[in-house]
Design a protein around this motif. Structure first.
Motif, short mmCIF file in Angstrom:
data_model
loop_
_atom_site.label_atom_id
_atom_site.label_comp_id
_atom_site.label_asym_id
_atom_site.label_seq_id
_atom_site.Cartn_x
_atom_site.Cartn_y
_atom_site.Cartn_z
N TYR A 78 0.84 -1.21 0.00
CA TYR A 78 0.00 0.00 0.00
C TYR A 78 0.87 1.25 0.00
N LEU A 79 0.61 2.11 -0.94
CA LEU A 79 1.22 3.43 -0.93
C LEU A 79 0.13 4.44 -0.62
N PRO A 83 3.16 9.27 1.62
CA PRO A 83 3.98 8.08 1.86
C PRO A 83 4.40 7.99 3.33
N GLN A 139 8.38 9.99 -3.02
CA GLN A 139 7.29 9.22 -3.61
C GLN A 139 7.79 7.84 -4.06
N ARG A 140 8.97 7.84 -4.64
CA ARG A 140 9.53 6.56 -5.09
C ARG A 140 9.86 5.65 -3.91
N GLY A 142 8.27 5.62 -1.19
CA GLY A 142 6.95 5.11 -0.81
C GLY A 142 6.53 3.95 -1.70
N LEU A 143 6.78 4.10 -2.98
CA LEU A 143 6.43 3.05 -3.94
C LEU A 143 7.27 1.79 -3.66
N GLN A 145 8.53 0.93 -0.87
CA GLN A 145 8.00 0.37 0.37
C GLN A 145 6.82 -0.56 0.09
N ALA A 146 5.94 -0.11 -0.83
CA ALA A 146 4.78 -0.93 -1.17
C ALA A 146 5.19 -2.22 -1.89
N LEU A 156 -2.28 1.94 -4.78
CA LEU A 156 -1.50 3.16 -4.86
C LEU A 156 -2.44 4.36 -4.86
N PRO A 159 -0.32 8.00 -6.95
CA PRO A 159 1.13 7.77 -6.95
C PRO A 159 1.93 8.86 -7.67
N LEU B 82 1.60 2.60 7.60
CA LEU B 82 2.47 1.47 7.29
C LEU B 82 2.33 0.40 8.37
#
Lengths: 320, 240
Positions: A78-79, A83, A139-140, A142-143, A145-146, A156, A159, B82
């Motif tokens: 999940y994003l 983030p 943002q990346r 965060g991505l 992380q997902a 997302l 995103p 998270l």
């Protein structure tokens, strides 16, 4: 892969979502489209188990998010809209933390995180503090992380928000790449993004799903009668008269002089009639050159406005 | 749980919080130790009882620093999204955070071993007293941390979390004073009840070396109750 049944969640008066149901098969990229406050984020938060619905169920990969939360969450990356980054950590520390937090089991932690970083384009900033990164890089992260743990389902929330145009294209390509083997839901209020990335669109407005279709079908179904935009050189009144004489043309409206010596017209043809050939011959015979002719499909913006407007009316009449 | 523990423990030292907490204690307590146990020849004693009861006072003010961020900061930075969407049990999450704070507290106790060591150099430690005081301060410290975590789970504002915890600790202390002073005015059953729930009464029993099982069970229960309440608060957030 994702099964959502009659989700309802109310916050105070007239906010939240009102009975959203849909089902997404494996491997589909679905776009959630809707104005701000339509319920996109709420829906996503419920699917990922961050919030609970008042009514309704969510099943991810066969596991109910409330009854088997840990099994279901294992399948989801999940994003969120913002983030969830710990700004005081480096990218390396943060992704290691996420890896351990999610209890990922892969042959090599280093290789797995390395490949995720490569996909998200983070290799260059791997050892830097997240707090020092630009918004696009955050943002990346965060991505990434997902994507840790290689989940089957990616959710997302906006995103590409806040990214520069080049980054937007890059992130979209990353999403498309990932979508080859995963189920993805992404929310956005940027319409071209949907047609660029998604195979299917769910339009949400005022907490309701008002459309569910392929992006191109959506354009066709709402576009209604075919309209053409024509630029014709010649005296206005004569050209107008000639166009009105044409059998297939239902309606003509004049837009004005965009290029000197010519006029622009919007032509609306009768259903199932192709007026282009007869119109071209007629204009040629009369000696008025056709400088430009292009179909004026309803753009996604117009469709969107139309759909969300009707959604609005519907909810209002429901309440009344 | 281990992941949370590691991250939170580390976060104490990547932010100034850990240093402020440990530094604050060390500065104040070592000064006290120097003044009362070393410098002043007339009052100088081998007893650590004084410094431990002083530490108990300082703890009311410094524990909130340790616990104020625990959940508030997660809410504010939205990193709770998270945590709560990861395949982790809420109880494991709370436990991980509790143990991380407790470990920082243990770091402090490790540093405080300086006192008995210094006493050993210049005199003789009363081992029973030292042991009792350490056990007492550990149990009450753990209880404070559990309460602080609970308060932190209620708000996304660190300052409110800190002030709230401070208020709770000071309130409990005032209740204690009140019980002591009104013991004659209050009906017998009320005094008994207040004595039973009193944190400080049980603390002083332990620190004086009266090790009774029920006192330990009592402190363990306080930790368990507040950590359980924290889990409930986190659960409730989902439904709001």
């Amino acid at each position: 892969m994702i099964e959502v049944k009659s989700l309802t969640k109310t916050y105070g008066k007239n906010r939240g979502i009102k009975g959203i149901s849909f089902s997404i098969p494996e491997g589909q990229i679905v776009g959630f489209l809707g104005p701000n406050g339509a319920g996109k984020t709420t829906t996503m938060n419920i699917i990922t188990g961050y919030l609970s619905a008042d009514i309704g169920t969510v099943t991810v990969a066969g596991f109910d998010i409330l009854e088997k939360p840990r099994e279901a969450k294992r399948h989801i990356g999940y994003l969120p809209e913002q983030p969830p980054l710990h700004l005081g950590m480096t990218v390396e520390e943060y992704l290691d933390f996420v890896y351990e937090l999610k209890g990922v089991r892969s042959p090599s932690q280093k290789d797995h995180i390395g490949s995720v970083c490569e996909m998200a384009g983070l290799t260059d900033v791997y050892f830097r503090l997240i707090g020092h990164l630009s918004k696009g890089f955050k943002q990346r992260v965060g991505l990434a992380q997902a994507m840790i743990g290689d989940p089957d389902v990616l959710i997302l929330d906006e995103p590409t928000v806040g990214l520069d145009p080049r980054q937007i294209v890059e992130i979209r390509n990353v999403i498309k790449d990932m979508g080859k083997s995963r189920t993805i839901i992404l929310s956005t209020h940027i319409l071209p993004e949907v047609s660029a990335v998604c195979e299917r669109v769910l339009v949400i407005s005022q907490g309701l799903i008002v459309a569910d279709d392929k992006p191109e079908n959506l354009a066709g179904s709402i576009g209604g009668e075919r309209t053409l935009l024509a630029r014709i050189a010649g005296p206005k009144s004569q050209v107008l008269a000639l166009l009105r004489d044409q059998d297939g043309i239902q309606n003509v409206s004049e837009l004005g002089e965009m290029e000197s010596g010519s006029h622009d017209f919007v032509l609306e043809s009768r259903p199932n009639v192709d007026i282009r050939k007869p119109m071209f011959s007629a204009l040629a015979k009369a000696g008025y050159p056709l400088l430009m002719l292009r179909p004026q499909d309803a753009s996604l913006e117009e469709i969107f406005l139309k759909l969300t407007e009707t959604g609005h009316e519907k909810t209002e009449s429901e309440e009344g | 749980m281990l992941a949370i523990f590691k991250r939170d423990f580390r976060a104490y030292f990547t932010t100034p919080i850990g240093f402020v907490y440990l530094g604050g204690y060390i500065l104040v307590l070592n000064l006290y130790f120097y003044l009362y146990n070393i410098a002043n020849v007339s009052t100088r004693s081998n007893s650590l009882a004084g410094i431990f009861s002083f530490m108990l006072m300082v703890m009311m003010f410094l524990t909130p620093i340790l616990t104020m961020r625990i959940f508030s900061e997660e809410y504010r930075q939205k990193t709770d999204q998270l945590l709560f969407t990861s395949p982790v049990k809420l109880s494991g999450l709370v436990m991980g955070k509790f143990l991380a704070s407790l470990s920082i507290f243990f770091c402090l106790l490790l540093l405080s071993l300086l006192w008995p060591s210094a006493i050993a150099l210049i005199g003789q430690n009363n081992m029973a007293e030292v042991l009792g005081n350490y056990l007492g301060i550990i149990t009450i410290g753990a209880a404070y941390i559990a309460m602080g975590i609970f308060i932190s789970s209620l708000t996304e504002n660190q300052v409110i979390a800190a002030v709230g915890s401070l208020g709770l600790f000071v309130g409990l202390y005032l209740l204690e004073m009140l019980t002591a002073n009104l013991a004659t005015a209050l009906p017998g059953w009320a005094v008994t009840a207040l004595r039973f729930v009193s944190i400080f009464g049980r603390y002083s029993d332990i620190s004086m070396g009266l090790l009774a099982l029920d006192d330990f069970v009592y402190f363990l229960s306080i930790c368990a109750v507040f950590l359980f309440l924290t889990v409930r608060v986190l659960e409730k957030r989902r439904w709001s």
